[in-house]
Design an enzyme around this catalytic site. Sequence first.
Site, short mmCIF file in Angstrom:
data_model
loop_
_atom_site.label_atom_id
_atom_site.label_comp_id
_atom_site.label_asym_id
_atom_site.label_seq_id
_atom_site.Cartn_x
_atom_site.Cartn_y
_atom_site.Cartn_z
N ASN A 72 -7.00 1.16 -6.48
CA ASN A 72 -7.02 0.09 -5.48
C ASN A 72 -7.42 0.63 -4.13
O ASN A 72 -7.09 1.76 -3.75
CB ASN A 72 -5.65 -0.62 -5.44
N LEU A 76 -5.14 -2.27 3.59
CA LEU A 76 -4.09 -2.83 4.45
C LEU A 76 -4.42 -4.24 4.96
O LEU A 76 -4.14 -4.59 6.10
CB LEU A 76 -3.79 -1.90 5.64
N ASN A 102 7.09 -3.30 5.24
CA ASN A 102 6.23 -2.11 5.25
C ASN A 102 5.33 -2.21 6.48
O ASN A 102 4.68 -3.23 6.71
CB ASN A 102 5.41 -2.09 3.95
N CYS A 133 -1.47 6.02 5.73
CA CYS A 133 -2.76 5.47 6.16
C CYS A 133 -3.44 6.45 7.12
O CYS A 133 -2.80 7.31 7.72
CB CYS A 133 -2.57 4.10 6.80
N GLY A 246 6.25 5.07 -7.80
CA GLY A 246 5.14 5.54 -8.61
C GLY A 246 5.51 5.86 -10.04
O GLY A 246 6.53 6.48 -10.31
N GLY A 268 5.44 -1.02 -8.85
CA GLY A 268 4.31 -1.69 -8.23
C GLY A 268 3.34 -2.23 -9.26
O GLY A 268 3.39 -3.41 -9.65
C1 LIG Z 1 -2.72 -3.38 -5.03
C2 LIG Z 1 -1.83 -2.41 -4.33
C3 LIG Z 1 -1.58 -2.57 -2.96
C4 LIG Z 1 -0.75 -1.68 -2.29
N1 LIG Z 1 -0.50 -1.87 -0.95
C5 LIG Z 1 0.35 -1.03 -0.31
C6 LIG Z 1 0.70 -1.24 1.07
O1 LIG Z 1 0.26 -2.20 1.71
N2 LIG Z 1 1.53 -0.34 1.67
C7 LIG Z 1 2.07 0.72 0.97
O2 LIG Z 1 2.83 1.51 1.56
N3 LIG Z 1 1.78 0.93 -0.33
C8 LIG Z 1 0.95 0.09 -0.97
N4 LIG Z 1 0.68 0.29 -2.31
C9 LIG Z 1 1.36 1.38 -3.04
C10 LIG Z 1 2.61 0.85 -3.78
O3 LIG Z 1 3.55 0.35 -2.87
C11 LIG Z 1 3.26 1.96 -4.63
O4 LIG Z 1 3.68 3.01 -3.78
C12 LIG Z 1 2.30 2.50 -5.66
O5 LIG Z 1 1.64 1.43 -6.30
C13 LIG Z 1 2.99 3.39 -6.70
O6 LIG Z 1 3.84 2.68 -7.54
P1 LIG Z 1 3.41 2.17 -9.02
O7 LIG Z 1 2.98 3.36 -9.81
O8 LIG Z 1 4.67 1.54 -9.54
O9 LIG Z 1 2.31 1.20 -8.84
C14 LIG Z 1 -0.16 -0.60 -3.01
C15 LIG Z 1 -0.41 -0.45 -4.37
C16 LIG Z 1 -1.23 -1.34 -5.05
C17 LIG Z 1 -1.44 -1.15 -6.53
#
Ligand SMILES: Cc1cc2nc3c(=O)[nH]c(=O)nc-3n(C[C@H](O)[C@H](O)[C@H](O)COP(=O)(O)O)c2cc1C
Length: 291
Positions: A72, A76, A102, A133, A246, A268
């Site tokens: 992805n 932001l 967040n 970021c 994660g 997530g």
């Molecule tokens: C589509 C998408 C958008 C995300 N947007 C953010 C975000 O805005 N801010 C953030 O800190 N992490 C963001 N993340 C990271 C997730 O919060 C999380 O840390 C990451 O997906 C790992 O967890 P998972 O393996 O369960 O997906 C995003 C992840 C995905 C897949």
Amino acid sequence: MSFPPAIRRKFWGRDFSSPVMLASGTAGFGEELLDLQCLSGAGAVVSKAVTFNPREGNLPPRLLETPFGLLNSIGLANPGVYHVVKHLLPAAAGLPCPLLINVAGESVDEFADVVSVLEECSVHIGYEINVSCPNAAEGGAAFGVDPDVVLRVAQGVSKVTGRPFSVKLTPNGGDMVQSAKAAVEGGASAITVCNTFLGMHIDWETGKCVIKRKVAGYTSPALLPLVVARVWQVSNAVSVPVISSGGVSRGEDVLQLLAAGAEMVQIGTRLMRRPFAAGELMDEMKKLTGE
Ligand SMILES: Cc1cc2nc3c(=O)[nH]c(=O)nc-3n(C[C@H](O)[C@H](O)[C@H](O)COP(=O)(O)O)c2cc1C
């Protein structure tokens, strides 16, 4: 700690019947999942990143499913803090579980500026400060790779809020343990371990990337051991609770992360396939532990 770990948790002085938090960027501000009745089993929701100004995000395509995970590069995208305060937070007041916001920024000062505006709302219990970021003002590397920058960000946020906040670190460069210690020194009340791992997909026939911005964040159940190791390292190094983020796809993954030292566990990508994942994981954990 006792094993197997307890499913009920105490975090930031509150009792949580579930350790499962919905990770930032995968649950909006919680309201759509609430409407679909998908919040059963969720201990808390973490909002999509909020920045000071509205952001369109990166140009599409910005999502690509790979055989074993998801790339992805959302960039932001969000309507900016004033819109969030006026329109999204009032709607989130009806959530059945706590909300964390967040926060992202392009400069060290932006994090505190965003938090200052959010302070006028009482809907959320605290913040997750996303230092993964790029620090546009200082060369573009993620804020989180430099402990001095993490310290300054955390100190800035501490000055403008009395609410607890977690600093969400990046696994891409730097020493996560040093950055975690700096965040705690700056006043962080938790550390989120961690944001997405840098990944890329290239079409070998054309040399082109599907994702417009080329490099993206990769998530996959196969990354679970990488997150377990980092949770273990950070939770042994700092006095504040660790929130894992994660790699979770099964109830036993949540239990493993709790056993590694996480106090709460985010999910997530799993939510995108299984919107009811929080409740499903809770059922699995209850069966496994008998709790
Ligand atoms: C589509 C998408 C958008 C995300 N947007 C953010 C975000 O805005 N801010 C953030 O800190 N992490 C963001 N993340 C990271 C997730 O919060 C999380 O840390 C990451 O997906 C790992 O967890 P998972 O393996 O369960 O997906 C995003 C992840 C995905 C897949």
